[in-house]
Design a protein around this motif. Structure first.
Motif, PDB file in Angstrom:
ATOM      1  N   THR A  59       0.851  -1.263  -0.030  1.00 52.38           N
ATOM      2  CA  THR A  59      -0.037   0.196  -0.091  1.00 52.38           C
ATOM      3  C   THR A  59       0.763   1.291   0.063  1.00 52.38           C
ATOM      4  OG1 THR A  59      -0.040   0.215   2.538  1.00 52.38           O
ATOM      5  CG2 THR A  59      -1.819  -1.150   1.380  1.00 52.38           C
ATOM      6  N   ALA A  60       0.337   2.324  -0.394  1.00 54.10           N
ATOM      7  CA  ALA A  60       1.139   3.578  -0.450  1.00 54.10           C
ATOM      8  C   ALA A  60       1.149   4.087   1.062  1.00 54.10           C
ATOM      9  CB  ALA A  60      -0.070   4.549  -0.979  1.00 54.10           C
ATOM     10  N   ALA A  61       0.435   3.650   1.948  1.00 50.44           N
ATOM     11  CA  ALA A  61       0.583   4.126   3.411  1.00 50.44           C
ATOM     12  C   ALA A  61       1.827   3.316   3.998  1.00 50.44           C
ATOM     13  CB  ALA A  61      -0.727   3.739   4.083  1.00 50.44           C
ATOM     14  N   ALA A  62       1.929   2.100   3.468  1.00 52.00           N
ATOM     15  CA  ALA A  62       3.141   1.209   4.049  1.00 52.00           C
ATOM     16  C   ALA A  62       4.607   1.955   3.581  1.00 52.00           C
ATOM     17  CB  ALA A  62       3.177  -0.078   3.424  1.00 52.00           C
ATOM     18  N   ALA A  63       4.309   2.467   2.269  1.00 51.70           N
ATOM     19  CA  ALA A  63       5.652   3.259   1.570  1.00 51.70           C
ATOM     20  C   ALA A  63       6.043   4.464   2.245  1.00 51.70           C
ATOM     21  CB  ALA A  63       5.334   3.316   0.141  1.00 51.70           C
ATOM     22  N   ALA A  64       5.014   5.284   2.649  1.00 54.29           N
ATOM     23  CA  ALA A  64       5.063   6.483   3.614  1.00 54.29           C
ATOM     24  C   ALA A  64       5.644   6.320   4.685  1.00 54.29           C
ATOM     25  CB  ALA A  64       3.846   6.989   3.479  1.00 54.29           C
ATOM     26  N   GLU A  65       5.110   5.311   5.481  1.00 57.36           N
ATOM     27  CA  GLU A  65       5.569   4.774   6.773  1.00 57.36           C
ATOM     28  C   GLU A  65       7.141   4.436   6.609  1.00 57.36           C
ATOM     29  OE1 GLU A  65       3.165   3.579  10.279  1.00 57.36           O
ATOM     30  OE2 GLU A  65       3.585   5.612   9.484  1.00 57.36           O
ATOM     31  N   ALA A  66       7.511   3.985   5.745  1.00 59.66           N
ATOM     32  CA  ALA A  66       8.943   3.518   5.745  1.00 59.66           C
ATOM     33  C   ALA A  66       9.923   4.884   5.051  1.00 59.66           C
ATOM     34  CB  ALA A  66       9.137   2.364   4.439  1.00 59.66           C
ATOM     35  N   SER A  67       9.055   5.889   5.124  1.00 60.80           N
ATOM     36  CA  SER A  67       9.820   7.374   4.897  1.00 60.80           C
ATOM     37  C   SER A  67      10.127   7.483   3.423  1.00 60.80           C
ATOM     38  CB  SER A  67      11.115   7.387   5.855  1.00 60.80           C
ATOM     39  OG  SER A  67      10.834   7.346   7.017  1.00 60.80           O
ATOM     40  N   PHE A  68       9.222   6.914   2.525  1.00 53.31           N
ATOM     41  CA  PHE A  68       9.388   7.395   0.967  1.00 53.31           C
ATOM     42  C   PHE A  68       8.521   8.229   0.745  1.00 53.31           C
ATOM     43  CE2 PHE A  68      11.187   3.358   1.371  1.00 53.31           C
ATOM     44  CZ  PHE A  68      12.396   2.985   0.470  1.00 53.31           C
ATOM     45  N   ARG A  69       8.638   9.120  -0.237  1.00 50.31           N
ATOM     46  CA  ARG A  69       7.641  10.138  -0.468  1.00 50.31           C
ATOM     47  C   ARG A  69       6.893   9.881  -1.776  1.00 50.31           C
ATOM     48  NH1 ARG A  69      12.637  12.731  -1.519  1.00 50.31           N
ATOM     49  NH2 ARG A  69      12.639  13.698  -3.886  1.00 50.31           N
ATOM     50  N   PRO A  70       5.650  10.313  -2.043  1.00 48.37           N
ATOM     51  CA  PRO A  70       5.018  10.202  -3.317  1.00 48.37           C
ATOM     52  C   PRO A  70       5.738  10.705  -4.554  1.00 48.37           C
ATOM     53  CG  PRO A  70       3.416  10.928  -1.937  1.00 48.37           C
ATOM     54  CD  PRO A  70       4.898  11.126  -1.307  1.00 48.37           C
ATOM     55  N   CYS A  71       5.705  10.019  -5.735  1.00 50.69           N
ATOM     56  CA  CYS A  71       6.213  10.596  -6.823  1.00 50.69           C
ATOM     57  C   CYS A  71       5.355  11.508  -7.571  1.00 50.69           C
ATOM     58  CB  CYS A  71       6.556   9.196  -7.906  1.00 50.69           C
ATOM     59  SG  CYS A  71       7.072   9.544  -9.658  1.00 50.69           S
ATOM     60  N   LEU A  72       6.043  12.591  -8.024  1.00 47.15           N
ATOM     61  CA  LEU A  72       5.462  13.502  -8.771  1.00 47.15           C
ATOM     62  C   LEU A  72       5.022  13.485 -10.278  1.00 47.15           C
ATOM     63  CD1 LEU A  72       7.080  16.697  -7.197  1.00 47.15           C
ATOM     64  CD2 LEU A  72       4.919  15.983  -6.672  1.00 47.15           C
ATOM     65  N   ARG A  73       5.618  12.336 -10.686  1.00 48.14           N
ATOM     66  CA  ARG A  73       5.559  12.044 -12.087  1.00 48.14           C
ATOM     67  C   ARG A  73       4.397  11.126 -12.388  1.00 48.14           C
ATOM     68  NH1 ARG A  73      10.727  11.036 -15.957  1.00 48.14           N
ATOM     69  NH2 ARG A  73       8.867  11.317 -17.459  1.00 48.14           N
ATOM     70  N   CYS A  74       4.224   9.957 -11.680  1.00 43.53           N
ATOM     71  CA  CYS A  74       3.382   8.811 -11.742  1.00 43.53           C
ATOM     72  C   CYS A  74       2.150   9.178 -10.876  1.00 43.53           C
ATOM     73  CB  CYS A  74       3.811   7.505 -11.660  1.00 43.53           C
ATOM     74  SG  CYS A  74       4.290   7.103 -10.123  1.00 43.53           S
ATOM     75  N   ARG A  75       2.266   9.996  -9.674  1.00 44.83           N
ATOM     76  CA  ARG A  75       1.156  10.440  -9.053  1.00 44.83           C
ATOM     77  C   ARG A  75       0.378   9.184  -8.285  1.00 44.83           C
ATOM     78  NH1 ARG A  75      -2.855  14.046 -11.856  1.00 44.83           N
ATOM     79  NH2 ARG A  75      -3.566  14.500  -9.726  1.00 44.83           N
ATOM     80  N   PRO A  76       1.100   8.643  -7.210  1.00 39.16           N
ATOM     81  CA  PRO A  76       0.352   7.581  -6.692  1.00 39.16           C
ATOM     82  C   PRO A  76      -1.143   7.808  -6.056  1.00 39.16           C
ATOM     83  CG  PRO A  76       2.764   7.730  -5.837  1.00 39.16           C
ATOM     84  CD  PRO A  76       2.281   9.070  -6.675  1.00 39.16           C
ATOM     85  N   GLU A  77      -1.216   9.042  -5.994  1.00 35.56           N
ATOM     86  CA  GLU A  77      -2.632   9.324  -5.512  1.00 35.56           C
ATOM     87  C   GLU A  77      -3.839   8.752  -6.748  1.00 35.56           C
ATOM     88  OE1 GLU A  77      -1.319  13.172  -7.447  1.00 35.56           O
ATOM     89  OE2 GLU A  77      -0.472  11.495  -6.004  1.00 35.56           O
TER      90      GLU A  77
END
Length: 380
Positions: A59-77
């Motif tokens: 999940t995106a939340a799991a990636a965020a919890e691991a201190s990764f930030r969302p990509c501005l090119r592919c827009r995970p949102e």
């Protein structure tokens, strides 16, 4: 511990999907790049990172919890709903639905756990086991993703974006956006390069799905059952009136050429309901479905195998709300589809609320105040 293994992600499959940028895997997992500390969708157009420099998250939340930030090119949102969220045990699934509709604004994790009939510590353990992130982290990621979508796809003032996406104040909104994206909200909007300005209270969103998607079949089903005055299908588009928290509006949905997405135009006077509306539309058009998993199951049935082969991308049509669905189900007993549709139109004209807009829709299917005797007169 390797999170991909813990969450039942096969890194070999993830790696092949990442290298081929296979759109069928969009939203099934997220890729954290150790060198840039960014997490991406499998279809990200950025240069492909070496395998030793990536991690896979369910999940995106799991990636965020691991201190990764969302990509501005592919827009995970913008990715379709993560299957991990839909396939967990019932407690977590119910919790996710409540977070999607209400967030954690009303009492936090403790109140959410109480509504589910479990302890807050147990709920956190379930989330970590199934999603790799806590309830608070999931709610925060959803809030940030929707804020980013509003920044990119609307012209709402930043104050409204902050409130609509669930931030208590603009200062917190600015701080969290800057921390997550390493840019201010104004800088992110400048990168979006919007060229079309929508009229007031009109919003245009792109809702992605995993291909294939059989839009003609979905539209044909809805057209045959469209309640006169409430729903309309014309020129390959579906349009209907809606009411949320006492505010009326409408939306129109159609394919987005050149993208694995549907374009949704929403006219609604209360932007704070946009998140609820978008989530309801995604459910109504089954946009989070995983066709690859569906077809694997249906092919095992001899009676369905041929139909699946000749009709790829079929989805399960939904309804705007449970009251409307129950009403249509009752009307549809022992009569034809056209007959039930005609009765629904007569019911709405007699007991619904008038709706005036430029959309061509005339009524709202809400708060029908019914009593047995007048119903029989209308339906006779």
């Amino acid at each position: 511990m390797n999170l991909a293994k813990e969450m039942n992600l096969d890194w070999r499959i993830c790696s092949r999907a990442r290298l081929s940028r296979d759109a069928r895997f969009d939203g099934k997992f997220f890729i954290g790049v150790r060198t840039s500390r960014v997490y991406c969708r499998p279809i990200c157009p950025a240069p492909t990172a070496m395998e030793k420099n990536v991690r896979y998250f369910p999940t995106a939340a799991a990636a965020a919890e691991a201190s990764f930030r969302p990509c501005l090119r592919c827009r995970p949102e913008c990715s379709p709903g993560t299957p991990a969220w839909a396939g967990t045990q019932s407690t977590v699934s119910r919790a996710l639905r409540l977070i999607g509709e209400y967030g954690l604004a009303e009492g936090g994790v403790e109140v959410l756990a109480e509504r589910l009939g479990v302890g807050s510590r147990h709920l956190r353990r379930l989330f970590l086991r199934h999603l790799g992130a806590t309830p608070r982290a999931v709610a925060q990621t959803r809030r940030l993703h929707f804020a980013k979508k509003l920044i990119d796809e609307t012209r709402l003032p930043m104050i409204q974006v902050a409130l609509v996406s669930g931030f208590g104040c603009v200062r917190r909104f600015n701080a969290d956006i800057r921390k997550t994206y390493h840019r201010t909200p104004t800088q992110i909007r400048a990168l979006a390069r919007q060229t079309v300005s929508q009229p007031e209270n009109h919003y245009l969103f792109r809702l992605n799905f995993r291909p294939p998607y059989n839009w003609p079949a979905m539209l044909s089903f809805l057209a045959a059952r469209a309640t006169p005055g409430v729903e309309m299908v014309e020129q390959g588009r579906y349009r209907r009136s809606i009411s949320v928290r006492g505010v009326d509006g409408w939306f129109e949905i159609s394919p987005d050429p050149g993208h694995d997405a549907l374009a949704v135009r929403v006219q609604f006077g209360d932007p704070q309901s946009l998140f609820f509306i978008i989530e309801r539309i995604r459910a109504m058009f089954d946009l989070n479905a995983d066709w690859a998993a569906i077809v694997r199951s249906l092919r095992s049935d001899p009676a369905l195998a041929a139909r699946v082969q000749t009709n790829p991308g079929l989805r399960v049509p939904g309804c705007w709300n449970s009251f409307e669905l129950a009403t249509r189900a009752i009307l549809g007993q022992q009569i034809t589809v056209p007959g039930a549709t005609a009765l629904a139109g007569r019911l709405v004209r007699a007991f619904g609320e008038p709706f005036t807009s430029s959309s061509g829709l005339t009524h709202l299917f809400r708060r029908l105040r019914l009593s047995p005797r007048p119903i029989f007169r209308v339906l006779d």
